[in-house]
Scaffold this motif. Structure first.
Motif, PDB file in Angstrom:
ATOM      1  N   PHE A   1       0.813  -1.209   0.000  1.00 33.78           N
ATOM      2  CA  PHE A   1       0.000   0.000   0.000  1.00 33.78           C
ATOM      3  C   PHE A   1       0.848   1.262   0.000  1.00 33.78           C
ATOM      4  O   PHE A   1       0.625   2.193  -0.757  1.00 33.78           O
ATOM      5  CB  PHE A   1      -0.920   0.017   1.225  1.00 33.78           C
ATOM      6  N   ILE A   2       1.851   1.323   0.854  1.00 32.83           N
ATOM      7  CA  ILE A   2       2.548   2.579   1.121  1.00 32.83           C
ATOM      8  C   ILE A   2       3.597   2.921   0.062  1.00 32.83           C
ATOM      9  O   ILE A   2       3.931   4.093  -0.129  1.00 32.83           O
ATOM     10  CB  ILE A   2       3.164   2.552   2.544  1.00 32.83           C
ATOM     11  N   ASN A   3       4.133   1.944  -0.656  1.00 30.65           N
ATOM     12  CA  ASN A   3       5.195   2.221  -1.617  1.00 30.65           C
ATOM     13  C   ASN A   3       4.794   3.233  -2.678  1.00 30.65           C
ATOM     14  O   ASN A   3       5.593   4.095  -3.051  1.00 30.65           O
ATOM     15  CB  ASN A   3       5.696   0.929  -2.268  1.00 30.65           C
ATOM     16  N   GLY A   4       3.568   3.173  -3.165  1.00 30.95           N
ATOM     17  CA  GLY A   4       3.108   4.134  -4.174  1.00 30.95           C
ATOM     18  C   GLY A   4       3.084   5.551  -3.640  1.00 30.95           C
ATOM     19  O   GLY A   4       3.494   6.499  -4.330  1.00 30.95           O
ATOM     20  N   LEU A   5       2.634   5.724  -2.405  1.00 30.07           N
ATOM     21  CA  LEU A   5       2.598   7.051  -1.793  1.00 30.07           C
ATOM     22  C   LEU A   5       4.010   7.590  -1.580  1.00 30.07           C
ATOM     23  O   LEU A   5       4.295   8.748  -1.887  1.00 30.07           O
ATOM     24  CB  LEU A   5       1.850   7.005  -0.461  1.00 30.07           C
ATOM     25  N   ILE A   6       4.905   6.759  -1.086  1.00 31.52           N
ATOM     26  CA  ILE A   6       6.283   7.197  -0.871  1.00 31.52           C
ATOM     27  C   ILE A   6       6.926   7.594  -2.192  1.00 31.52           C
ATOM     28  O   ILE A   6       7.619   8.611  -2.281  1.00 31.52           O
ATOM     29  CB  ILE A   6       7.097   6.094  -0.159  1.00 31.52           C
ATOM     30  N   LYS A   7       6.700   6.833  -3.239  1.00 32.55           N
ATOM     31  CA  LYS A   7       7.260   7.150  -4.561  1.00 32.55           C
ATOM     32  C   LYS A   7       6.744   8.507  -5.045  1.00 32.55           C
ATOM     33  O   LYS A   7       7.517   9.329  -5.558  1.00 32.55           O
ATOM     34  CB  LYS A   7       6.889   6.045  -5.552  1.00 32.55           C
ATOM     35  N   GLN A   8       5.457   8.775  -4.903  1.00 34.89           N
ATOM     36  CA  GLN A   8       4.893  10.067  -5.316  1.00 34.89           C
ATOM     37  C   GLN A   8       5.505  11.217  -4.527  1.00 34.89           C
ATOM     38  O   GLN A   8       5.818  12.269  -5.090  1.00 34.89           O
ATOM     39  CB  GLN A   8       3.375  10.084  -5.143  1.00 34.89           C
ATOM     40  N   LEU A   9       5.689  11.030  -3.228  1.00 34.21           N
ATOM     41  CA  LEU A   9       6.298  12.073  -2.405  1.00 34.21           C
ATOM     42  C   LEU A   9       7.746  12.325  -2.821  1.00 34.21           C
ATOM     43  O   LEU A   9       8.184  13.471  -2.919  1.00 34.21           O
ATOM     44  CB  LEU A   9       6.233  11.699  -0.923  1.00 34.21           C
ATOM     45  N   GLU A  10       8.497  11.271  -3.079  1.00 39.10           N
ATOM     46  CA  GLU A  10       9.883  11.435  -3.514  1.00 39.10           C
ATOM     47  C   GLU A  10       9.956  12.141  -4.860  1.00 39.10           C
ATOM     48  O   GLU A  10      10.797  13.011  -5.072  1.00 39.10           O
ATOM     49  CB  GLU A  10      10.574  10.076  -3.584  1.00 39.10           C
ATOM     50  N   ASP A  11       9.083  11.780  -5.786  1.00 40.81           N
ATOM     51  CA  ASP A  11       9.082  12.384  -7.119  1.00 40.81           C
ATOM     52  C   ASP A  11       8.632  13.841  -7.103  1.00 40.81           C
ATOM     53  O   ASP A  11       8.964  14.612  -8.000  1.00 40.81           O
ATOM     54  CB  ASP A  11       8.185  11.585  -8.079  1.00 40.81           C
ATOM     55  N   SER A  12       7.880  14.243  -6.075  1.00 44.58           N
ATOM     56  CA  SER A  12       7.344  15.605  -6.027  1.00 44.58           C
ATOM     57  C   SER A  12       8.423  16.653  -5.766  1.00 44.58           C
ATOM     58  O   SER A  12       8.261  17.814  -6.112  1.00 44.58           O
ATOM     59  CB  SER A  12       6.268  15.716  -4.939  1.00 44.58           C
ATOM     60  N   GLY A  13       9.523  16.252  -5.151  1.00 42.82           N
ATOM     61  CA  GLY A  13      10.576  17.195  -4.822  1.00 42.82           C
ATOM     62  C   GLY A  13      10.254  18.042  -3.602  1.00 42.82           C
ATOM     63  O   GLY A  13      11.011  18.937  -3.238  1.00 42.82           O
TER      64      GLY A  13
ATOM     65  N   SER B   1      17.924  15.307   1.678  1.00 44.80           N
ATOM     66  CA  SER B   1      16.544  15.630   1.339  1.00 44.80           C
ATOM     67  C   SER B   1      15.603  14.620   1.989  1.00 44.80           C
ATOM     68  O   SER B   1      15.779  13.410   1.845  1.00 44.80           O
ATOM     69  CB  SER B   1      16.367  15.610  -0.174  1.00 44.80           C
ATOM     70  N   ILE B   2      14.602  15.136   2.714  1.00 46.54           N
ATOM     71  CA  ILE B   2      13.643  14.272   3.407  1.00 46.54           C
ATOM     72  C   ILE B   2      12.241  14.661   2.965  1.00 46.54           C
ATOM     73  O   ILE B   2      11.802  15.781   3.160  1.00 46.54           O
ATOM     74  CB  ILE B   2      13.758  14.423   4.932  1.00 46.54           C
ATOM     75  N   CYS B   3      11.518  13.736   2.329  1.00 42.75           N
ATOM     76  CA  CYS B   3      10.145  14.025   1.922  1.00 42.75           C
ATOM     77  C   CYS B   3       9.152  13.221   2.746  1.00 42.75           C
ATOM     78  O   CYS B   3       8.017  13.624   2.921  1.00 42.75           O
ATOM     79  CB  CYS B   3       9.953  13.763   0.441  1.00 42.75           C
ATOM     80  N   SER B   4       9.557  12.090   3.238  1.00 44.73           N
ATOM     81  CA  SER B   4       8.678  11.289   4.093  1.00 44.73           C
ATOM     82  C   SER B   4       9.527  10.361   4.934  1.00 44.73           C
ATOM     83  O   SER B   4      10.521   9.819   4.479  1.00 44.73           O
ATOM     84  CB  SER B   4       7.686  10.484   3.266  1.00 44.73           C
ATOM     85  N   GLN B   5       9.129  10.207   6.156  1.00 47.04           N
ATOM     86  CA  GLN B   5       9.809   9.277   7.050  1.00 47.04           C
ATOM     87  C   GLN B   5       8.821   8.180   7.407  1.00 47.04           C
ATOM     88  O   GLN B   5       7.713   8.462   7.840  1.00 47.04           O
ATOM     89  CB  GLN B   5      10.254   9.983   8.326  1.00 47.04           C
ATOM     90  N   THR B   6       9.202   6.958   7.214  1.00 51.85           N
ATOM     91  CA  THR B   6       8.327   5.854   7.592  1.00 51.85           C
ATOM     92  C   THR B   6       9.093   4.897   8.489  1.00 51.85           C
ATOM     93  O   THR B   6      10.267   4.618   8.267  1.00 51.85           O
ATOM     94  CB  THR B   6       7.802   5.088   6.370  1.00 51.85           C
ATOM     95  N   ILE B   7       8.439   4.437   9.515  1.00 45.38           N
ATOM     96  CA  ILE B   7       9.002   3.454  10.433  1.00 45.38           C
ATOM     97  C   ILE B   7       7.885   2.478  10.753  1.00 45.38           C
ATOM     98  O   ILE B   7       6.824   2.876  11.239  1.00 45.38           O
ATOM     99  CB  ILE B   7       9.498   4.116  11.728  1.00 45.38           C
TER     100      ILE B   7
END
Length: 73
Positions: free
Chosen positions: A37-49, A58-64
């Motif tokens: 589920f979460i990989n698509g959201l993380i990819k979009q956040l990383e691509d957004s800059g 550069s930090i766009c999202s932190q997941t633990i």
């Protein structure tokens, strides 16, 4: 899957009810389903800059585990 659950509050247990979707907390499939589920959201956040920069990183999202921090203006 024939999963059932109940609610426990103030030492009293409700009637069982069927779990029709999702995964149980702590089940063997929970981590895999989270990643799917979460990989698509993380990819979009990383691509957004978007995000922030800390010490030239550069930090766009932190997941633990199954927790996530979104950093935004």
């Amino acid at each position: 899957m024939n999963a059932k659950s109940y609610v426990l509050t103030h030492g009293r247990r409700s009637h069982e009810f069927p779990v029709l979707q999702g995964t149980r907390q702590g089940s063997k499939s929970s981590p895999l389903m989270y990643l799917v589920f979460i990989n698509g959201l993380i990819k979009q956040l990383e691509d957004s800059g978007l995000g922030m920069c800390i010490y030239n990183m550069s930090i766009c999202s932190q997941t633990i585990a199954d927790d996530m921090v979104l950093i935004s203006y």
